[in-house]
Every structure is written in structure tokens, then in C-alpha cells.
Design an enzyme around this catalytic site. Structure first.
Site, PDB file in Angstrom:
ATOM      1  N   TYR A 118      -6.588 -66.229  34.041  1.00  0.00           N
ATOM      2  CA  TYR A 118      -5.338 -66.468  34.453  1.00  0.00           C
ATOM      3  C   TYR A 118      -4.137 -65.298  34.097  1.00  0.00           C
ATOM      4  O   TYR A 118      -3.453 -64.684  33.312  1.00  0.00           O
ATOM      5  CB  TYR A 118      -4.834 -67.575  34.171  1.00  0.00           C
ATOM      6  N   SER A 149     -11.727 -68.866  30.146  1.00  0.00           N
ATOM      7  CA  SER A 149     -10.136 -69.392  30.727  1.00  0.00           C
ATOM      8  C   SER A 149     -10.100 -69.331  31.899  1.00  0.00           C
ATOM      9  O   SER A 149     -10.908 -70.186  32.449  1.00  0.00           O
ATOM     10  CB  SER A 149      -8.944 -68.971  30.275  1.00  0.00           C
ATOM     11  N   GLN A 150      -9.706 -68.877  33.009  1.00  0.00           N
ATOM     12  CA  GLN A 150      -9.083 -69.524  34.430  1.00  0.00           C
ATOM     13  C   GLN A 150     -10.619 -68.857  34.953  1.00  0.00           C
ATOM     14  O   GLN A 150     -11.660 -68.956  35.452  1.00  0.00           O
ATOM     15  CB  GLN A 150      -8.814 -68.407  34.865  1.00  0.00           C
ATOM     16  N   ASP A 201      -6.487 -75.073  20.820  1.00  0.00           N
ATOM     17  CA  ASP A 201      -6.894 -74.073  21.687  1.00  0.00           C
ATOM     18  C   ASP A 201      -5.708 -75.520  21.994  1.00  0.00           C
ATOM     19  O   ASP A 201      -6.481 -76.928  22.796  1.00  0.00           O
ATOM     20  CB  ASP A 201      -7.548 -74.663  22.646  1.00  0.00           C
ATOM     21  N   HIS A 228      -6.989 -70.734  22.436  1.00  0.00           N
ATOM     22  CA  HIS A 228      -6.608 -70.370  23.068  1.00  0.00           C
ATOM     23  C   HIS A 228      -7.655 -68.838  23.536  1.00  0.00           C
ATOM     24  O   HIS A 228      -8.425 -68.753  24.004  1.00  0.00           O
ATOM     25  CB  HIS A 228      -5.742 -69.821  24.774  1.00  0.00           C
TER      26      HIS A 228
END
Length: 328
Positions: free
Chosen positions: A92, A187-188, A273, A303
Site C-alpha cells: 500500500y 500486504s496490499q 500484526d 506487519h
């Protein structure tokens, strides 16, 4: 940060109760059919980067709406026959960055296709080069609420369509073996990996790390970390819209894409996370339809997840999956 989510034994059995819309498959079939009405027009231009171990190609292809999307194709120097390919999606806020930031997979002998994220990479940690020419209604700063009142207008409809088209663009290059295609991201990028895994039926493997965009109802009520908090910030001002927002998000939830994915899958999560809570990741993992699946759990990480340790596991896992495509 101490543990904040469900205990690990409960995570291993956790299943969200957030149903997919009845027209989920129809929505995505129509979305991709509309995108494919535009010529893919994948172009690969050699770039002199000063790197001697790899060949770098600057990529442009047509994504959602025929909009131009940038990327990198990075090949081992001297490649002369079609190679398995890893298509990577970015986290992201980031863009494709510079080629020397992406040397892992070419160093392992794979073709590596890195997709830029439309509209991102201007204020994050890696520069982007792809505009998002589509506007939206009222939105909270960031990307999570752009067009969120209607699934047809939502930002991630465009980005997920780009991600599918990126696979098609990678496979169009003569030095890529289309039958040996994996998708991966953090992540994203992990959320996009799950989306593509559910929308492209003939992948050889997927590797979503600490994936974002999973189990939206739980995520937005459990964590106050960005980017999920963007949705909460939007709903603070637009108090009458929660049901409309959740309906839109249901078309983009990694849990629903996971229920349609069948390629061998290697997930990861981290128990501290707060950005992508482990229950949301396990929700997608437990819903994943493929039988060949595993998940790495990092007990004391946030994360950042496994970081280079997860990459080392992928380097041991992925070659066997790509050696002969889906029959490996």
C-alpha cells in the site's frame, strides 16, 4: 506490541461469516470482459540500468478501462528460452520503484514482472509511474474509500483488474513460460495476490504475505491502524452508510477470492500484526479452496512479518511449484 487477536489454536479454525454477494462471480466476469475489450498492447522497452546480472525492460500495458499501467520485467542476463515467471504486486502506498529494488527472483533464475499500482507511489516508500484517471465521490484521504459507495466505482475494482491484466502482459513476452506463472506480494500486494488467485484459474502458485484486504468487517472493527482506519474515518462523517460500504467491500474481500483459488498457496501472517490482523489472514487461509496450502506464522512480529526469512522459505518452496506448472 503484545498479542492482541485470537489465540493461535482459535485462529487455525476461525472462519468469517461475511457472505460473498450472490452476483460476485458475475460482477468479476463482466469486469474482466470489459477490460479485455481493450487491446492488451503490452510493450517492453530495454532499460540501461548498469546492472550486469539482469536484463530490465520497462513495461506498459492496458489495464482497467484501457488505461496505461507501468511495470518492470526483469530477466536473468542472457536468458534464451522461456522462463517461469513471478508476477509481483506492491504494498500500500508504494509504486514499482527502481529496478535494482527487485533483484531476488531474477537472481533465482525466474522472470520477474513487477506491476505498478495506479495512483500510488507519490507519497509512500517507492515511486510510481501510473496515473489513476478515474475520479470518485467523497473519500477519506488514501485509497480505501475512493468510490466506496458503489462497487463499480471502487478503486480496488480498477487495481485488481490491473493485476489480472498484468499476468496477461507478463505471459505475452516470448521469454516467459505462461504455464509456469506464480503471483506474489506483501500486504496490499498479498491482497492482490489472493484476488488474482481467485480470478485466474491456471496459475502454478500463489504466495500472499501478511495479506491486506481480507475479512473487512472484522478488520475495520478490530484495528485502528491505517489503512483500514481510513474506512472508519469515512464512516465517522457518513454515519448512514455502513451497510452500503460493507456491501461494496464484499466484492473485494480476499476471503471470497480465496474460496475460489485452487493453485498451491504459501501464506504468511504475524501474530502481533495490527495492520493486517492475523485473524483476517487466517480467515482467508481457512477459506482457501486449494488443497495444497500452508501458512507460516511469525509469533513475535508485526506487519513486517517474516521479511527475509519468508523470502528464504519462498525460495525453497516456489521452484518445485514452477518446475512443471500446475503438475509439479
Amino acid at each position: 506490541m503484545a498479542l492482541f487477536d485470537l489465540p493461535l489454536d482459535q485462529l487455525r479454525s476461525y472462519r468469517p461469516s461475511f457472505p460473498a454477494p450472490d452476483d460476485f462471480d458475475e460482477f468479476w466476469a463482466k469486469t474482466l470482459a470489459e477490460a479485455r475489450e481493450h487491446e492488451l498492447d503490452a510493450r517492453f522497452e530495454p532499460v540501461d540500468t548498469g546492472l550486469t546480472g539482469v536484463q530490465v525492460l520497462d513495461v506498459t500495458f492496458s489495464g482497467f478501462g484501457g488505461h496505461p499501467v507501468k511495470g518492470w520485467l526483469i530477466l536473468p542476463a542472457g536468458a534464451g528460452e522461456p522462463l517461469p515467471v513471478v508476477v509481483e504486486y506492491i504494498g500500500y502506498g508504494g509504486g514499482r520503484g527502481l529496478p535494482h529494488m527487485h533483484l531476488l527472483w531474477a537472481s533465482a533464475g525466474f522472470a520477474h514482472f513487477v506491476m505498478d499500482s495506479r495512483g500510488q507511489g507519490s507519497g509512500g516508500w517507492a515511486e510510481g509511474g501510473t496515473a489513476d484517471p478515474v475520479g470518485s465521490g467523497p473519500a477519506y484521504p488514501g485509497f480505501m474509500t475512493r468510490g466506496i459507495e458503489d462497487p463499480h466505482d471502487y478503486y480496488y475494482r480498477r487495481l485488481m483488474t490491473d493485476a489480472v491484466r498484468a499476468v496477461e502482459a507478463a505471459r505475452s513476452h516470448p521469454l516467459v513460460d505462461a504455464a509456469r506463472t506464480a503471483v506474489a506480494g506483501v500486504s496490499q500486494g498479498g491482497g492482490l495476490t489472493l484476488a488474482v488467485g481467485g480470478l485466474v484459474p491456471d496459475l502454478a502458485a500463489i504466495a500472499p504475505d501478511v495479506p491486506f484486504l481480507c475479512d473487512f468487517p472484522r478488520a475495520i472493527s478490530l484495528t485502528d491502524r491505517m489503512p483500514y482506519r481510513e474506512i472508519g474515518g469515512y464512516l465517522q462523517a457518513r454515519r448512514a452508510d455502513p451497510a452500503k460500504v460493507l456491501r461494496t467491500l464484499s466484492y473485494f474481500d480476499g476471503v471470497h477470492f480465496a474460496a475460489r483459488g485452487t493453485a498451491p498457496a504459501l501464506f504468511s501472517t504475524a501474530l502481533e500484526d495490527q495492520t493486517c490482523p492475523p485473524s483476517t489472514v487466517f480467515g482467508a487461509f481457512n477459506a482457501y479452496a486449494g488443497e495444497d496450502k500452508s501458512i507460516e506464522v511469525y509469533d513475535f512480529n508485526g506487519h513486517e512479518g517474516g521479511g527475509p526469512y519468508q523470502q528464504a522459505i519462498q525460495l525453497r518452496w516456489l521452484p518445485g511449484k514452477l518446475r512443471a506448472g500446475r503438475d509439479a
